[in-house]
Design an enzyme around this catalytic site. Structure first.
Site, short mmCIF file in Angstrom:
data_model
loop_
_atom_site.label_atom_id
_atom_site.label_comp_id
_atom_site.label_asym_id
_atom_site.label_seq_id
_atom_site.Cartn_x
_atom_site.Cartn_y
_atom_site.Cartn_z
CG ASP A 116 -51.45 -68.00 24.97
OD1 ASP A 116 -52.40 -67.28 25.35
OD2 ASP A 116 -51.57 -68.83 24.04
CG HIS A 117 -53.83 -63.14 27.91
ND1 HIS A 117 -53.64 -62.76 26.60
CD2 HIS A 117 -55.17 -63.19 28.10
CE1 HIS A 117 -54.81 -62.56 26.03
NE2 HIS A 117 -55.76 -62.82 26.90
CG HIS A 166 -55.34 -66.81 23.03
ND1 HIS A 166 -54.13 -66.69 23.66
CD2 HIS A 166 -55.75 -65.53 22.79
CE1 HIS A 166 -53.83 -65.41 23.80
NE2 HIS A 166 -54.79 -64.70 23.27
#
Length: 689
Positions: free
Chosen positions: A375-376, A438
């Site tokens: 999950d960037h 996110h």
């Protein structure tokens, strides 16, 4: 005086020569005089090296941006002062100030005493601590380090060396080992991180994500010397091409998308031995080709064992196919001590059932310790800074609970439309695209209890506790706690833009939401009764990702005043953590307006991340790729964590898919749909985007 001052000085010269101390006389006990007594040049790698001021992060010497060449031109009656050995500290000649131009001049100190018989510079009780300006005397005044030119470094590394004391009773200096010829040119002279030699295979090696994020991230890691000494890159996809063609495509993507201007030497070294394997992801020939290439890398490493990392930068439908094929061809494990890891991009499943099924397929081949669900958002510096903000500052802990916090808003808005992503976005929507992953992660970091340490399992255990404390809504409760909408035509950035249903490749009857807002409650001792508002959307007023924590108002206004026409109203304190675009933290406080009356207005106390830390922040994928190769899963999602996120969002997705349209509309460039206000309590209001 007859003959003038010059004649007098000439007459006194023989007397001064007799009275002047010898080179080794009168020197301080802690200093050694410069002279021909078999003294080697001063070096910064002896027992006094801890007293030399190096640049931050520097190893094996300073590195100036340019190097001045100084030719020895001593007077005939003086011994040479220039160092002639290897990498010695060079004594720059006095009376030649231009040799030290460009930042190499020592800072000025007190002036030397101008009188006869002042003795040598290091004489006891005299000017030993002074720093003379060039021109005060004929001998070299102060040593400066001129390192070898091949070691590049930022401009602030070009500075004078700190004085090094040399013991009198020691003739020599310890030698520093020099790099061997086989040392990795990508990390020469740069700081190294403890990363085991690794071969990285990228499935979808020239896809959009690989070109824009992964390949530039690898280059920046190489530029900073962070990649392991032996690093090999393999790309694979359906496109037929040679290794050389892949090398050219990758170099072009790095030049276009890297956050810094590429250095051609580093770029060439990074891509010198890249390989390409063409074929479909369900074809056995692809995995046989990958095994052959990895075997060649292993043979080239000799006795050294190379780790392997497989990055799945493909459409989600290929995740189970690739995992199954890796297991079938024995690529999921190594017979010796090497590690094999798999990195899986989002979305991890599209529903709770698909997430559970994908977890089962992945864990049937790989162990949980080998799986890194990326999950960037968690790789962003400002998101990681939330941990430091919460657990490194005691002042916030007493108010970080239901007794002092009125509400929390988490906003992730974008001012752009879907662009060319209609095929993906119409199947996903705003809830799957941002909220399920996110924004849930931001909520966990905000609400989690302090872990016993920042180890991977300890941090993720606390995040899972937060997710389990959020009760999934029942189907008949979705309309009261969630709102969806689509953007209509409007104006963005001064230009007229179409609505979502008018975008290319979007079905005219699409019920996919481009805006989603939720009201959630974390039902535990700390957060019971505090509403958490989450919202995200396309084509909103501006791009911003922030968390706004609104504190409860003061219980009593002591300075309300007696004039009912001018009552004193106080805005509650608000703490805002901004992730993008202007990373930082701001706190709103009430302050008195100058004047005769007690009037209060909010003022802002700001901390800007880029101002406080002038260094350029790394991209999120740089940190995450490094952590995956190192085996640190702290910033990655665990299997139970991914499923817990879906348990909250899956009832909302199911209800929305079963409810026919049309959806509420909001004008492009606006604050969002008016229906979102129905989620708020009377005392709450949405922050302006």
């Amino acid at each position: 005086m007859v003959g003038g001052p010059k004649t007098a000085v000439k007459r006194l010269s023989p007397i001064l020569d007799v009275l002047a101390p010898k080179p080794d006389e009168g020197a301080r006990a802690r200093l050694a005089a410069h002279g021909p007594r078999r003294r080697r040049p001063l070096r910064e790698d002896g027992p006094q090296r801890h007293r030399v001021r190096p640049h931050a992060g520097l190893r094996r010497g300073l590195r100036p941006l340019r190097q001045e060449r100084v030719r020895p031109r001593q007077r005939e009656d003086r011994a040479p002062v220039d160092a002639g050995e290897r990498r010695a500290v060079l004594a720059v000649r006095a009376r030649r100030p231009r040799l030290r131009a460009g930042g190499q001049r020592p800072r000025l100190a007190r002036r030397l005493h101008r009188r006869f018989r002042r003795g040598p510079l290091d004489a006891r009780g005299r000017d030993g601590q002074g720093r003379p300006h060039p021109g005060h005397h004929r001998l070299a005044a102060r040593p400066l380090l001129l390192a070898r030119q091949r070691r590049l470094h930022p401009p602030d590394a070009e500075r004078p060396a700190r004085p090094v004391r040399r013991p009198r009773d020691r003739e020599g200096r310890e030698e520093v080992s020099t790099p061997g010829p086989d040392e990795n040119p990508l990390v020469e002279g740069l700081e190294r991180l403890p990363v085991h030699p690794t071969s990285l295979v990228i499935f979808g090696g020239l896809g959009d994500l690989a070109k824009r994020k992964l390949l530039p991230a690898l280059y920046n890691l190489a530029h900073e010397g962070a990649l392991p000494e032996r690093f090999h890159l393999v790309g694979t996809s359906r496109s037929e091409m040679t290794d050389e063609e892949f090398r050219k495509e990758a170099a072009e993507a790095i030049r276009e998308h890297s956050r810094r201007e590429p250095d051609e030497t580093v770029l060439e070294a990074l891509l010198a031995d890249v390989r390409w394997v063409a074929g479909t992801f369900d074809s056995a020939s692809v995995y046989e080709g990958i095994a052959k290439v990895l075997g060649e890398f292993d043979e080239g490493a000799g006795a050294l064992t190379l780790n392997r990392a497989f990055y799945l930068s493909t459409a989600p439908d290929f995740f189970p196919v690739i995992v199954e094929q890796l297991g079938a061809h024995g690529l999921h494990e190594l017979p010796d001590e090497g590690e094999v890891r798999i990195i899986i991009e989002k979305p991890f499943g599209t529903t709770l059932a698909s997430a559970i099924d994908l977890n089962q397929k992945v864990l049937s081949v790989f162990s949980e310790q080998q799986v890194f669900r990326i999950d960037h958002y968690l790789g962003k510096e400002t998101v990681q800074n939330m941990l430091a903000f919460r657990f490194a500052n005691r002042m916030f802990e007493p108010v970080w609970n239901r007794d002092h916090i009125q509400s929390v808003q988490i906003t992730a808005s974008e001012d752009i439309g879907i662009g060319s992503r209609a095929g993906y976005y119409d199947q996903a929507g705003a809830l799957r695209d941002l909220v399920q992953n996110h924004m849930m992660q931001l909520l966990c970091l905000l609400c989690m209890e302090p872990p016993i340490d920042l180890g991977a399992d300890e941090v993720r255990n606390e995040k899972v506790k937060v997710l389990k404390a959020i009760r999934p809504p029942a189907p008949d409760e979705v309309d009261q706690m969630a709102v969806r909408a689509q953007y209509a035509k409007g104006s963005a950035g001064g230009e007229d833009v179409p609505g979502y249903l008018d975008e290319a490749d979007v079905p005219a009857d699409s019920n996919t939401e481009t805006y989603a807002a939720l009201r959630l409650h974390v039902q535990n001792w700390r957060w019971a009764g505090v509403p958490f508002y989450l919202r995200t959307g396309k084509r909103l007023a501006r791009k911003v990702t922030e968390i706004a924590v609104t504190l409860k108002p003061v219980p009593h206004v002591a300075f309300g005043g007696s004039d009912p026409a001018h009552p004193t109203t106080l805005m509650p304190n608000q703490l805002v953590l901004t992730m993008q675009p202007n990373e930082g933290v701001s706190l709103s406080l009430g302050a008195k307006i100058p004047g005769t009356r007690m009037r209060i207005r909010p003022v802002q106390m700001d901390f800007q991340y880029g101002t406080a830390f002038v260094s350029q922040s790394p991209e999120a994928y740089e940190r995450l790729i490094m952590d995956a190769m190192r085996g640190d899963a702290t910033l990655f999602t665990r299997n139970d964590e991914a499923e817990a996120q879906w348990r909250i969002c899956d009832p909302i997705v199911s209800t929305w898919e079963a409810t026919p349209g049309p959806l509420p509309q909001y004008e492009a460039g606006s604050q969002g749909p008016v229906e979102a206000a129905s989620l708020l309590r009377e005392i709450d209001s949405w922050r302006r985007i």
